[in-house]
Design a protein around this motif. Structure first.
Motif, PDB file in Angstrom:
ATOM      1  N   UNK A  48       4.904   2.454   4.170  1.00 23.91           N
ATOM      2  CA  UNK A  48       4.738   3.626   4.357  1.00 23.91           C
ATOM      3  C   UNK A  48       3.046   4.237   4.350  1.00 23.91           C
ATOM      4  N   UNK A  49       2.035   4.466   3.914  1.00 20.11           N
ATOM      5  CA  UNK A  49       1.083   4.118   4.635  1.00 20.11           C
ATOM      6  C   UNK A  49      -0.084   4.038   5.449  1.00 20.11           C
ATOM      7  N   UNK A  50      -0.971   4.595   5.097  1.00 21.57           N
ATOM      8  CA  UNK A  50      -2.051   4.072   6.248  1.00 21.57           C
ATOM      9  C   UNK A  50      -3.251   5.140   5.614  1.00 21.57           C
ATOM     10  N   UNK A  51      -3.984   4.156   5.202  1.00 22.28           N
ATOM     11  CA  UNK A  51      -5.248   5.003   4.084  1.00 22.28           C
ATOM     12  C   UNK A  51      -6.435   4.264   5.863  1.00 22.28           C
ATOM     13  N   UNK A  52      -7.387   5.365   5.149  1.00 18.08           N
ATOM     14  CA  UNK A  52      -8.295   5.911   6.561  1.00 18.08           C
ATOM     15  C   UNK A  52      -9.777   5.851   5.703  1.00 18.08           C
ATOM     16  N   UNK A  53     -10.324   5.015   5.822  1.00 21.19           N
ATOM     17  CA  UNK A  53     -12.027   3.993   5.126  1.00 21.19           C
ATOM     18  C   UNK A  53     -13.226   4.344   5.814  1.00 21.19           C
ATOM     19  N   UNK A  54     -14.268   4.939   5.819  1.00 19.77           N
ATOM     20  CA  UNK A  54     -15.457   3.833   5.581  1.00 19.77           C
ATOM     21  C   UNK A  54     -16.426   2.920   4.869  1.00 19.77           C
ATOM     22  N   UNK A 114      -1.429   2.235  -7.133  1.00 20.80           N
ATOM     23  CA  UNK A 114      -0.171   2.690  -7.093  1.00 20.80           C
ATOM     24  C   UNK A 114       0.199   2.875  -4.953  1.00 20.80           C
ATOM     25  N   UNK A 115      -0.920   2.227  -4.051  1.00 19.59           N
ATOM     26  CA  UNK A 115      -0.807   2.771  -2.413  1.00 19.59           C
ATOM     27  C   UNK A 115      -0.473   0.924  -1.958  1.00 19.59           C
ATOM     28  N   UNK A 116      -1.339   0.121  -2.964  1.00 20.93           N
ATOM     29  CA  UNK A 116      -1.698  -1.475  -2.638  1.00 20.93           C
ATOM     30  C   UNK A 116      -0.470  -2.114  -1.538  1.00 20.93           C
ATOM     31  N   UNK A 117       0.557  -1.649  -2.260  1.00 23.39           N
ATOM     32  CA  UNK A 117       1.764  -3.093  -1.957  1.00 23.39           C
ATOM     33  C   UNK A 117       2.772  -2.093  -0.897  1.00 23.39           C
ATOM     34  N   UNK A 118       2.406  -1.201  -0.441  1.00 24.71           N
ATOM     35  CA  UNK A 118       3.293  -0.616   1.082  1.00 24.71           C
ATOM     36  C   UNK A 118       1.935   0.274   1.565  1.00 24.71           C
ATOM     37  N   UNK A 119       1.124  -0.065   2.493  1.00 25.74           N
ATOM     38  CA  UNK A 119       0.209   0.721   2.925  1.00 25.74           C
ATOM     39  C   UNK A 119      -0.946  -0.588   3.728  1.00 25.74           C
ATOM     40  N   UNK A 120      -1.305   0.488   4.806  1.00 22.52           N
ATOM     41  CA  UNK A 120      -1.871  -0.751   5.803  1.00 22.52           C
ATOM     42  C   UNK A 120      -4.136   0.340   5.962  1.00 22.52           C
ATOM     43  N   UNK A 121      -4.996  -0.268   4.687  1.00 26.75           N
ATOM     44  CA  UNK A 121      -6.329  -0.047   5.223  1.00 26.75           C
ATOM     45  C   UNK A 121      -6.736   0.055   6.466  1.00 26.75           C
ATOM     46  N   UNK A 122      -7.749   1.112   6.638  1.00 24.81           N
ATOM     47  CA  UNK A 122      -8.420   0.605   7.777  1.00 24.81           C
ATOM     48  C   UNK A 122      -9.358   1.937   7.887  1.00 24.81           C
TER      49      UNK A 122
END
Length: 191
Positions: A48-54, A114-122
């Motif tokens: 459900x989510x895309x989480x953007x990191x650096x 809360x987010x690790x189950x339904x997200x993609x980390x880029x």
């Protein structure tokens, strides 16, 4: 104009667009990734989510050999200093034009629970409080997200977030965050 001429123009344009959309993903085995410490946990798919990191490394990489070294070092840091099972992200994007496979598709990234189950980390390689993402890097993020939707790993109505929105941090850096919050799927939530 003849139909043959128009057909040839369309054929050339189609080939050009296809080459622009081709993802240049460097697989785990190509950067000599260590295997995860434990069996990877899967996400609820499609995410459900895309989480953007650096990555916050003070140096960004513009050449594949440097990028490979940095990613390998980052994996070791995550696994042995942070006690993660693997590198923390699903994918990493660098200034060298490559997308690097981290944990890969369908696997939980290292996000708040809360987010690790339904997200993609880029994650983008570099410190984007200092660096500014270039057009190729930004296009790679968008192309990777599009690929996730096409392959069924991500909902088409996904929510795009910066890491700072789910945890108290400056990640993904002010310069990258200011760009992604102009994208249509970005959603304004606070930690």
């Amino acid at each position: 104009m003849s139909n043959l001429f128009i057909f040839n123009i369309l054929l050339i344009a189609s080939a050009f667009l296809q080459s622009c959309l081709t993802l240049n993903i460097t697989k785990r085995e190509d950067w000599y990734a260590e295997p995860p410490k434990n069996k990877p946990k899967l996400i609820i798919s499609p995410a459900e989510f895309v989480i953007i990191h650096h990555t916050e490394y003070p140096l960004s990489c513009h050449f594949e050999t440097n990028c490979l070294r940095i990613i390998k070092s980052l994996q070791k840091h995550h696994m042995y200093k942070e006690s993660y099972d693997d590198i923390g992200y699903n994918f990493l994007i660098a200034f060298d034009g490559h997308i690097y496979e981290g944990r890969g598709w369908g696997v939980q990234a290292q996000h708040p629970s809360a987010y690790k189950f339904n997200s993609i980390g880029i994650a983008c390689l570099g410190n984007f409080d200092e660096d500014k993402p270039d057009a190729v890097m930004l296009q790679n993020i968008e192309n990777l997200i599009d690929e996730a939707i096409v392959e069924g790993y991500l909902q088409s109505d996904y929510i795009l977030l910066g890491h700072r929105q789910i945890k108290t941090t400056s990640c993904p850096g002010e310069n990258l965050y200011n760009v992604i919050k102009t994208w249509s799927n970005w959603f304004d939530i606070r930690p």
